[in-house]
Write an enzyme that holds these catalytic residues in place. Structure first.
Site, PDB file in Angstrom:
ATOM      1  N   ASP A 130       0.840  -1.242   0.151  1.00 20.72           N
ATOM      2  CA  ASP A 130       0.172  -0.093   0.004  1.00 20.72           C
ATOM      3  C   ASP A 130       0.896   1.316   0.158  1.00 20.72           C
ATOM      4  OD1 ASP A 130      -2.211  -1.502   0.296  1.00 20.72           O
ATOM      5  OD2 ASP A 130      -2.658  -1.181   2.204  1.00 20.72           O
ATOM      6  N   ARG A 180      -1.629  -0.385  -8.618  1.00 20.60           N
ATOM      7  CA  ARG A 180      -2.807  -0.123  -8.264  1.00 20.60           C
ATOM      8  C   ARG A 180      -3.101   1.277  -8.214  1.00 20.60           C
ATOM      9  NH1 ARG A 180      -3.907  -0.906  -2.221  1.00 20.60           N
ATOM     10  NH2 ARG A 180      -4.536  -2.943  -2.495  1.00 20.60           N
TER      11      ARG A 180
HETATM   12  C1  LIG Z   1      -8.839  -1.107  -3.317  1.00 25.95           C
HETATM   13  C2  LIG Z   1      -8.279   0.052  -2.815  1.00 25.95           C
HETATM   14  C3  LIG Z   1      -7.048   0.300  -2.322  1.00 25.95           C
HETATM   15  C4  LIG Z   1      -6.455   1.629  -1.715  1.00 25.95           C
HETATM   16  N1  LIG Z   1      -5.289   1.743  -1.369  1.00 25.95           N
HETATM   17  C5  LIG Z   1      -4.997   2.984  -1.048  1.00 25.95           C
HETATM   18  C6  LIG Z   1      -3.556   3.126  -0.830  1.00 25.95           C
HETATM   19  O1  LIG Z   1      -2.578   2.051  -0.760  1.00 25.95           O
HETATM   20  N2  LIG Z   1      -3.099   4.380  -0.478  1.00 25.95           N
HETATM   21  C7  LIG Z   1      -4.068   5.543  -0.529  1.00 25.95           C
HETATM   22  O2  LIG Z   1      -3.544   6.599  -0.206  1.00 25.95           O
HETATM   23  N3  LIG Z   1      -5.433   5.025  -0.514  1.00 25.95           N
HETATM   24  C8  LIG Z   1      -5.721   3.936  -0.889  1.00 25.95           C
HETATM   25  N4  LIG Z   1      -7.137   3.634  -1.082  1.00 25.95           N
HETATM   26  C9  LIG Z   1      -8.223   5.038  -0.955  1.00 25.95           C
HETATM   27  C10 LIG Z   1      -8.247   5.755  -2.158  1.00 25.95           C
HETATM   28  O3  LIG Z   1      -7.055   6.622  -2.203  1.00 25.95           O
HETATM   29  C11 LIG Z   1      -9.391   6.706  -1.970  1.00 25.95           C
HETATM   30  O4  LIG Z   1      -9.224   7.541  -0.788  1.00 25.95           O
HETATM   31  C12 LIG Z   1     -10.556   6.112  -1.935  1.00 25.95           C
HETATM   32  O5  LIG Z   1     -10.738   4.930  -2.820  1.00 25.95           O
HETATM   33  C13 LIG Z   1     -11.756   7.157  -2.429  1.00 25.95           C
HETATM   34  O6  LIG Z   1     -11.546   7.521  -3.531  1.00 25.95           O
HETATM   35  P1  LIG Z   1     -12.617   7.253  -4.761  1.00 25.95           P
HETATM   36  O7  LIG Z   1     -11.600   6.964  -6.057  1.00 25.95           O
HETATM   37  O8  LIG Z   1     -13.794   6.166  -4.480  1.00 25.95           O
HETATM   38  O9  LIG Z   1     -13.377   8.619  -5.279  1.00 25.95           O
HETATM   39  P2  LIG Z   1     -14.281   9.780  -4.391  1.00 25.95           P
HETATM   40  O10 LIG Z   1     -14.179  10.853  -5.383  1.00 25.95           O
HETATM   41  O11 LIG Z   1     -13.475  10.078  -2.991  1.00 25.95           O
HETATM   42  O12 LIG Z   1     -15.312   8.965  -4.201  1.00 25.95           O
HETATM   43  C14 LIG Z   1     -16.395   8.651  -5.273  1.00 25.95           C
HETATM   44  C15 LIG Z   1     -17.478   8.024  -4.772  1.00 25.95           C
HETATM   45  O13 LIG Z   1     -17.338   6.732  -4.177  1.00 25.95           O
HETATM   46  C16 LIG Z   1     -18.114   6.656  -2.995  1.00 25.95           C
HETATM   47  N5  LIG Z   1     -17.153   6.636  -1.892  1.00 25.95           N
HETATM   48  C17 LIG Z   1     -15.542   6.973  -1.982  1.00 25.95           C
HETATM   49  N6  LIG Z   1     -15.284   6.556  -0.682  1.00 25.95           N
HETATM   50  C18 LIG Z   1     -16.565   6.328   0.223  1.00 25.95           C
HETATM   51  C19 LIG Z   1     -16.433   5.966   1.526  1.00 25.95           C
HETATM   52  N7  LIG Z   1     -15.629   5.614   2.240  1.00 25.95           N
HETATM   53  N8  LIG Z   1     -17.671   5.529   2.145  1.00 25.95           N
HETATM   54  C20 LIG Z   1     -18.856   5.408   1.229  1.00 25.95           C
HETATM   55  N9  LIG Z   1     -18.686   5.795  -0.106  1.00 25.95           N
HETATM   56  C21 LIG Z   1     -17.591   6.266  -0.623  1.00 25.95           C
HETATM   57  C22 LIG Z   1     -19.160   7.753  -2.829  1.00 25.95           C
HETATM   58  O14 LIG Z   1     -20.179   7.476  -3.627  1.00 25.95           O
HETATM   59  C23 LIG Z   1     -18.120   8.771  -3.698  1.00 25.95           C
HETATM   60  O15 LIG Z   1     -19.315   9.819  -4.144  1.00 25.95           O
HETATM   61  C24 LIG Z   1      -7.566   2.834  -1.586  1.00 25.95           C
HETATM   62  C25 LIG Z   1      -8.912   2.446  -2.348  1.00 25.95           C
HETATM   63  C26 LIG Z   1      -9.226   1.337  -2.750  1.00 25.95           C
HETATM   64  C27 LIG Z   1     -10.571   1.388  -3.317  1.00 25.95           C
END
Ligand SMILES: Cc1cc2nc3c(=O)[nH]c(=O)nc-3n(C[C@H](O)[C@H](O)[C@H](O)COP(=O)(O)OP(=O)(O)OC[C@H]3O[C@@H](n4cnc5c(N)ncnc54)[C@H](O)[C@@H]3O)c2cc1C
Length: 303
Positions: A130, A180
């Site tokens: 990560d 990723r």
């Molecule tokens: C498999 C995976 C691994 C990840 N690994 C890392 C990592 O190693 N390092 C790192 O910094 N980040 C990591 N992340 C987190 C990532 O960086 C984002 O903070 C997170 O995924 C929210 O971004 P988004 O792309 O979903 O878009 P956003 O614009 O934040 O959200 C888009 C839509 O998704 C939904 N959504 C998003 N988050 C949530 C929530 N928490 N609860 C409910 N609905 C939500 C909502 O409907 C929102 O409108 C990971 C995410 C995923 C999916």
């Protein structure tokens, strides 16, 4: 503003103690965390597999302060790979370098990562490192490249909110590294990261377009329907098969979208976290969607 406050609070040890020992908040954490024991992580992974989705299992924890703690975490990850194999799950593993002693010594941490990667290789599985806050990015990229030179079943994560990410992708792709792509979950200063959502999103699309045609198998980690639609459109345009990449989402987030993608024939992997150290992870999930806070506050005062 609220996002910043929640991310700042995610570092508070006092709040962590209160929240993780309170029965109501512990129950509420199950929305995003499979449970505190590996058995609960395994059960959640099985449910995902039964629904047609692969899994990445993560034992939650960050920033250990002694070598003994880091070695214990290494043993936990070795055991996770053994259990995945015993249970015949379609799952790999994600871990954080600060959990494996990165703050103590890079060399020490690298030795532990290598031993976990070797266990992953023995099972023809995969270890995802990560990406944490930007103070760790350079050390993470360099460590992953060195470990990959010895065993290629290791990959890492790139965050589209960082200005440096395009260069990191060029660098990692030249080592054949699986990536990723996510937006990024930490509180970052404006001199290293885009502050505006539209810039983070635009960079996500740009980086996705670099990754998909690269010939390596990458994970598009997002719940954002616009990012998903752009990925699907770009893959179709470039004639990239649905089997040549996967979407990744977090346990408990947008399960409707997860299932829709499976129905549409895309590969989906769910990040399933478990463990006692769930507080910072839980706070980052609240910070991503302030509406979650209202949901938890209502449930807390109702209980
Ligand atoms: C498999 C995976 C691994 C990840 N690994 C890392 C990592 O190693 N390092 C790192 O910094 N980040 C990591 N992340 C987190 C990532 O960086 C984002 O903070 C997170 O995924 C929210 O971004 P988004 O792309 O979903 O878009 P956003 O614009 O934040 O959200 C888009 C839509 O998704 C939904 N959504 C998003 N988050 C949530 C929530 N928490 N609860 C409910 N609905 C939500 C909502 O409907 C929102 O409108 C990971 C995410 C995923 C999916």
């Amino acid at each position: 503003m609220l996002r910043s406050t929640l991310l700042k609070l995610s570092e508070s040890k006092g709040l962590a103690h209160w929240v993780t020992t309170n029965g109501t908040t512990r129950r509420m954490s199950h929305r995003f965390v499979a449970g505190e024991r590996l058995d609960e992580g395994i059960e959640a992974a099985r449910r995902c597999n039964d629904a047609g989705m692969a899994v990445s299992l993560d034992c939650l924890g960050e920033n250990v302060s002694t070598p003994a703690e880091a070695q214990k975490v290494r043993d936990t990850y070795l055991n996770i790979f053994d259990r995945i194999a015993q249970e015949k799950l379609n799952a790999n593993v994600s871990c954080k370098l600060t959990q494996l002693g990165l703050d103590l010594s890079v060399e020490f941490c690298e030795g532990l990562v290598l031993s976990i990667a070797e266990r992953a290789a023995a099972y023809e599985s995969f270890l995802r490192i990560d990406m944490e806050g930007s103070i760790y990015t350079q050390r993470t990229v360099e460590l992953v490249k060195r470990v990959r030179a010895q065993t290629p079943c290791v990959g890492t994560v790139i965050q589209s909110y960082l200005y440096r990410s395009e260069n990191d992708i060029h660098d990692l792709l030249s080592y054949g590294c699986r990536i990723r792509l996510c937006k990024g979950a930490y509180k970052e200063p404006e001199d290293v990261a885009f502050a505006r959502k539209q810039d983070v999103d635009a960079n996500y699309v740009k980086l996705m377009r670099m990754l998909l045609p690269s010939g390596f198998y990458h994970g598009m980690a997002t719940h954002d329907p616009h990012m998903i639609a752009q990925t699907i459109r770009w893959a179709a345009e470039k004639q990239i098969s649905k089997d040549d990449f996967e979407f990744q989402m977090l346990y408990g987030v947008r399960t409707d979208l997860q299932r829709q993608l499976v129905r549409d024939g895309y590969r989906v992997r769910i990040y399933v976290p478990y463990g006692q150290e769930w507080f910072p992870y839980f706070m980052r999930r609240l910070a991503e969607r302030p509406a979650n806070l209202g949901f938890f506050a209502r449930n807390f005062f109702r209980s």
